[in-house]
Scaffold this active site. Structure first.
Site: not given
Length: 453
Positions: A172, A276
């Site tokens: 998600d 990330y």
């Protein structure tokens, strides 16, 4: 039509109440009769179940049956959907995944870098057991929808060891990024945002973002350049306020990550990166920012974890459930909507982790990539993307091969392949550091890891 049962693996997770609320609000579309919580930690799950029971009876006010069990047979028997959200080793091991690399000057993160490799080694075999148990007990047309991290390594292990499993691996984080983007540009109906994306899990890029003919990718580039962060105005105001009062959480790990989007796009402006990528493209700066004694695991334990279990105790003592006891939102909505698409054959568009098979034409055919797909009753129909540019392809191949090697190391019990995986990871500066990290993780994980020889 047959009423269905949904089972949550990792029923003691702090995310469970939010996911259950999302499921319950979609009970009619799912034709839902029963929700089952399954966890090996009975004490923890029983506490979470108190909140879940309140959600079903008092909040959503529905007649869905709630089952709470520590038995795999009971959990999976009759289940059509299995939502997996395991955390093998709990927060104790997450904390070590984050803190061990920092001892050696490397990024400490639960799913990225060597912390992700450590977590992956713990999770591969338990996930295979879930697949086998589900296959044995659940409905033949079942689907496992997997949130368990590190999703890239887990999905590669499933592909290699159980290629015919009815499992879809999802994440998600791209949805959280879209939510932040929408809030930054004051867009309310996020469902009308359409995007293209390519990459690996926690390692990808948005190549286009469209809203009713508006090019949001170009708009958000301007916003990020002006604000030097990918956060909406209300977040920025709260951060400014907290900084002025000395609130340490105003400079938490997540704030650094959202600020790093600006830094990455200043150098590479074509695509919007997954947050990330901070851990790989800005490893040195991330380590300098991190506190080796207080990582994201500590933030979660002293935040979401504390709030949930304190809220349970307060509810049991007073009958009142505080507003901040649990969070419900896109995390639960995403997985619940995916189940609806599978069940009702809607062919809605989702981002999934799936075998490449030519979707990214210049990536390996068997690579587990994260790309858009239409979801119907037969599973994902992947939407082909353009060839990956040389820079991103090089990064992806390095990360992909590190992940493939750690899966092979776990399966074969190979120390050498584990060392290769650690050495190849972009967050590690040398082979010697990789060896020191690997040996430290072997010691810390003990029997939670496969034996390496």
């Amino acid at each position: 039509m047959k009423k269905i049962k949904v089972t949550l693996v990792g029923g003691g997770s702090t995310f469970t109440p939010g996911i259950v609320k999302s499921i319950a609000l979609r009970a009619e579309e799912l034709e839902l009769a029963e929700i089952c919580l399954f966890d090996i930690d009975k004490e923890r799950q029983d506490k979470v179940a108190v909140v879940v029971d309140w959600i079903l009876k008092e909040d959503v006010k529905c007649d869905i049956k709630l089952t709470v069990t520590n038995s795999a047979k009971e959990a999976y028997t009759g289940a059509t959907f299995i939502f997996a959200q395991m955390r093998v080793g709990g927060y104790k091991m997450r904390e070590l995944d984050e803190k061990v690399p920092l001892r050696f000057g490397c990024v400490g993160q639960e799913t990225c870098g060597t912390g992700g490799l450590s977590y992956g080694m713990r999770t591969i075999l338990p996930m295979i057991k879930v697949i086998d148990d589900v296959e044995k007990y659940a409905e033949k047309d079942h689907w496992i929808l997997n949130y368990s991290n590190p999703a890239a390594i887990v999905s590669e292990a499933c592909r290699k060891l159980r290629p015919n499993a009815r499992i879809i691996n999802i994440c998600d984080m791209p949805i959280a990024i879209i939510d932040m983007l929408a809030a930054s540009l004051n867009i309310k109906d996020v469902s009308n945002i359409r995007y293209d994306y390519f990459g690996l899990n926690h390692f990808g890029w948005f190549t286009s973002i469209d809203y009713k003919g508006r090019d949001l990718l170009e708009e958000i580039k301007v916003y990020i350049k002006e604000n030097k962060v990918l956060l909406p105005p209300q977040h920025l105001e709260k951060i400014r306020k907290n900084k002025s009062t000395g609130d340490r959480h105003a400079v938490s790990s997540w704030l650094h990550v959202w600020e790093s989007v600006y830094t990455m796009m200043e150098s590479f402006p074509d695509y919007l990166p997954n947050t990330y990528l901070t851990y790989y493209l800005l490893s040195k700066e991330t380590v300098e920012h991190q506190d080796p004694t207080y990582t994201r695991a500590n933030e979660v334990m002293n935040g979401r974890e504390r709030d949930l279990f304190a809220g349970v105790d307060h509810y049991l003592a007073t009958g009142e459930l505080k507003e901040d006891t649990f969070y419900a939102g896109s995390h639960g909505d995403w997985i619940s909507d995916l189940a609806i698409a599978l069940k009702n054959d809607t062919h809605a568009r989702f981002l999934v982790i799936t075998e490449n098979r030519g979707a990214l034409p210049n990536m390996p055919y068997d690579a587990m990539v994260e790309v858009p797909a239409y979801i119907g009753k037969k599973g994902p129909e992947v939407i082909a993307q353009n060839p990956v540019p040389l820079f991103q392809q090089g990064l992806m191949m390095q990360q992909l091969n590190s992940e493939k090697l750690i899966v092979e190391a776990a399966i074969e019990g190979s120390y050498e392949k584990a060392l290769q995986a650690f050495t190849l990871n972009k967050t590690v500066p040398s082979m010697e550091v990789a060896k020191q990290l690997l040996d430290a993780f072997i010691k810390e994980n003990g029997e939670l890891w496969p034996t390496l020889k």
